[in-house]
Design a protein around this motif. Structure first.
Motif, mmCIF file in Angstrom:
data_model
loop_
_atom_site.group_PDB
_atom_site.id
_atom_site.type_symbol
_atom_site.label_atom_id
_atom_site.label_comp_id
_atom_site.label_asym_id
_atom_site.label_seq_id
_atom_site.Cartn_x
_atom_site.Cartn_y
_atom_site.Cartn_z
ATOM 1 N N ILE A 44 22.801 52.349 29.701
ATOM 2 C CA ILE A 44 23.110 52.533 28.331
ATOM 3 C C ILE A 44 23.739 50.941 27.752
ATOM 4 O O ILE A 44 24.524 50.338 28.876
ATOM 5 N N PHE A 45 23.355 50.669 26.688
ATOM 6 C CA PHE A 45 24.165 49.332 25.976
ATOM 7 C C PHE A 45 24.377 49.925 24.668
ATOM 8 O O PHE A 45 23.387 50.492 23.994
ATOM 9 N N ALA A 46 25.686 49.822 24.545
ATOM 10 C CA ALA A 46 26.038 50.566 23.247
ATOM 11 C C ALA A 46 27.178 49.658 22.376
ATOM 12 O O ALA A 46 28.062 49.219 23.263
ATOM 13 N N VAL A 47 26.821 49.522 21.097
ATOM 14 C CA VAL A 47 27.804 48.715 20.289
ATOM 15 C C VAL A 47 28.608 49.615 19.474
ATOM 16 O O VAL A 47 28.027 50.306 18.785
ATOM 17 N N ASP A 48 30.054 49.622 19.667
ATOM 18 C CA ASP A 48 30.889 50.485 19.035
ATOM 19 C C ASP A 48 30.994 50.094 17.390
ATOM 20 O O ASP A 48 30.588 48.947 17.067
ATOM 21 N N ALA A 49 31.791 50.987 16.827
ATOM 22 C CA ALA A 49 32.070 50.669 15.467
ATOM 23 C C ALA A 49 32.986 49.339 15.297
ATOM 24 O O ALA A 49 32.732 48.612 14.007
ATOM 25 N N ASP A 50 33.566 48.910 16.186
ATOM 26 C CA ASP A 50 34.181 47.437 16.028
ATOM 27 C C ASP A 50 33.309 46.426 16.651
ATOM 28 O O ASP A 50 33.850 45.167 16.894
ATOM 29 N N LEU A 98 29.790 63.181 10.169
ATOM 30 C CA LEU A 98 28.712 62.026 10.074
ATOM 31 C C LEU A 98 29.108 60.669 10.201
ATOM 32 O O LEU A 98 28.198 59.620 10.652
ATOM 33 N N ALA A 99 30.045 60.444 9.566
ATOM 34 C CA ALA A 99 30.583 58.936 9.742
ATOM 35 C C ALA A 99 30.715 58.622 11.076
ATOM 36 O O ALA A 99 30.806 57.177 11.435
ATOM 37 N N ASP A 100 30.890 59.380 12.181
ATOM 38 C CA ASP A 100 31.010 59.140 13.539
ATOM 39 C C ASP A 100 29.944 59.307 14.252
ATOM 40 O O ASP A 100 29.846 60.022 15.245
ATOM 41 N N SER A 101 28.771 58.866 13.969
ATOM 42 C CA SER A 101 27.273 58.981 14.283
ATOM 43 C C SER A 101 27.001 57.769 14.911
ATOM 44 O O SER A 101 27.604 56.751 14.969
ATOM 45 N N TRP A 102 25.519 57.851 15.695
ATOM 46 C CA TRP A 102 25.034 56.790 16.398
ATOM 47 C C TRP A 102 23.623 56.763 16.064
ATOM 48 O O TRP A 102 22.809 57.788 15.723
ATOM 49 N N LYS A 116 10.649 60.169 31.564
ATOM 50 C CA LYS A 116 12.010 59.980 31.836
ATOM 51 C C LYS A 116 12.492 58.844 30.765
ATOM 52 O O LYS A 116 11.842 57.923 30.589
ATOM 53 N N ILE A 117 14.068 59.274 30.362
ATOM 54 C CA ILE A 117 14.361 58.228 29.654
ATOM 55 C C ILE A 117 14.996 57.136 30.596
ATOM 56 O O ILE A 117 15.767 57.328 31.435
ATOM 57 N N THR A 118 14.573 55.796 30.387
ATOM 58 C CA THR A 118 15.046 54.811 31.165
ATOM 59 C C THR A 118 16.131 53.654 30.587
ATOM 60 O O THR A 118 16.851 53.030 31.378
ATOM 61 N N ASN A 119 16.484 53.801 29.330
ATOM 62 C CA ASN A 119 17.221 53.138 28.815
ATOM 63 C C ASN A 119 17.794 53.502 27.356
ATOM 64 O O ASN A 119 16.790 54.112 26.635
ATOM 65 N N LYS A 120 18.852 53.436 27.102
ATOM 66 C CA LYS A 120 19.387 54.095 25.873
ATOM 67 C C LYS A 120 20.205 52.702 25.144
ATOM 68 O O LYS A 120 21.039 52.182 25.878
ATOM 69 N N THR A 121 19.844 52.255 23.968
ATOM 70 C CA THR A 121 20.536 51.173 23.356
ATOM 71 C C THR A 121 21.013 51.604 21.991
ATOM 72 O O THR A 121 20.241 52.412 21.303
ATOM 73 N N ALA A 122 22.333 51.781 21.879
ATOM 74 C CA ALA A 122 22.793 52.370 20.866
ATOM 75 C C ALA A 122 23.893 51.640 20.041
ATOM 76 O O ALA A 122 24.338 50.519 20.456
ATOM 77 N N ALA A 123 23.971 51.772 18.624
ATOM 78 C CA ALA A 123 24.980 51.213 17.428
ATOM 79 C C ALA A 123 25.539 52.501 16.941
ATOM 80 O O ALA A 123 24.807 53.169 16.697
ATOM 81 N N HIS A 124 26.879 52.035 16.767
ATOM 82 C CA HIS A 124 27.317 53.193 16.038
ATOM 83 C C HIS A 124 26.840 53.084 14.631
ATOM 84 O O HIS A 124 26.258 52.001 14.112
ATOM 85 N N SER A 125 27.132 54.275 13.673
ATOM 86 C CA SER A 125 25.965 54.342 12.717
ATOM 87 C C SER A 125 26.459 53.340 11.335
ATOM 88 O O SER A 125 25.891 52.771 10.537
ATOM 89 N N THR A 126 28.046 52.832 11.514
ATOM 90 C CA THR A 126 28.288 51.755 10.760
ATOM 91 C C THR A 126 27.678 50.583 10.765
ATOM 92 O O THR A 126 27.904 49.879 10.136
ATOM 93 N N ARG A 127 26.875 50.394 11.883
ATOM 94 C CA ARG A 127 26.136 49.117 12.096
ATOM 95 C C ARG A 127 24.789 49.439 12.247
ATOM 96 O O ARG A 127 23.823 48.575 12.880
ATOM 97 N N ALA A 128 24.164 50.427 11.751
ATOM 98 C CA ALA A 128 22.820 50.969 11.771
ATOM 99 C C ALA A 128 22.075 50.765 10.637
ATOM 100 O O ALA A 128 20.970 51.122 10.368
ATOM 101 N N ALA A 129 22.667 49.979 9.526
ATOM 102 C CA ALA A 129 21.926 49.927 8.299
ATOM 103 C C ALA A 129 21.062 50.943 7.751
ATOM 104 O O ALA A 129 21.826 52.001 7.544
#
Length: 135
Positions: A44-50, A98-102, A116-129
């Protein structure tokens, strides 16, 4: 399959979506669902709200995710399949807030007939345009 953009021919869309849904359902106490959905070496690679990036072996998160009982729903935005590889753009929507979604980009591979899922790249919804959930 309403409101899902399919890029190219995705003959196994139902099975791809089923595997991704296992990941979402795993947050309701379903560690075994997470184990079925993810390859044992998935990351997993995830960018949070900050804007902070976190990376982990996903299996290191299984226990915490399953125990969270977080109320989330899946929103399949787009699915692409090219033979034995696929990707899903997924809204991982917090049903309580909903404001705390991804928004996730999920990569899958089919090995020995099993997706099989091999990778999850995520961004907090505030960064997901445009892909963030609408209220």
């Amino acid at each position: 399959m309403t409101n899902v953009t399919v890029v190219g021919d995705a003959p196994e869309i139902d099975e791809i979506k089923r595997v991704v849904q296992l990941y979402v359902d795993g947050f309701q106490g379903g560690r075994e669902k997470l184990e079925e959905a993810f390859h044992k070496d998935a990351w997993i690679f995830a960018v949070d709200a900050d804007g902070k990036l976190a990376t982990d072996l996903i299996s290191d998160r299984f226990e915490r995710w399953a125990a969270s009982h977080r109320k989330v729903t899946s929103r399949f935005i787009a699915v692409t399949q090219a033979g034995e590889v696929a990707s899903v753009l997924l809204g991982f929507d917090n049903s309580d807030n909903l404001a705390d979604s991804w928004v996730d980009v999920i990569a899958l591979v089919k090995v020995d007939g099993i997706w099989k899922i091999t990778n999850k790249t995520a961004a907090h919804s505030t960064r997901a345009a445009w892909a963030k959930p609408s209220s």
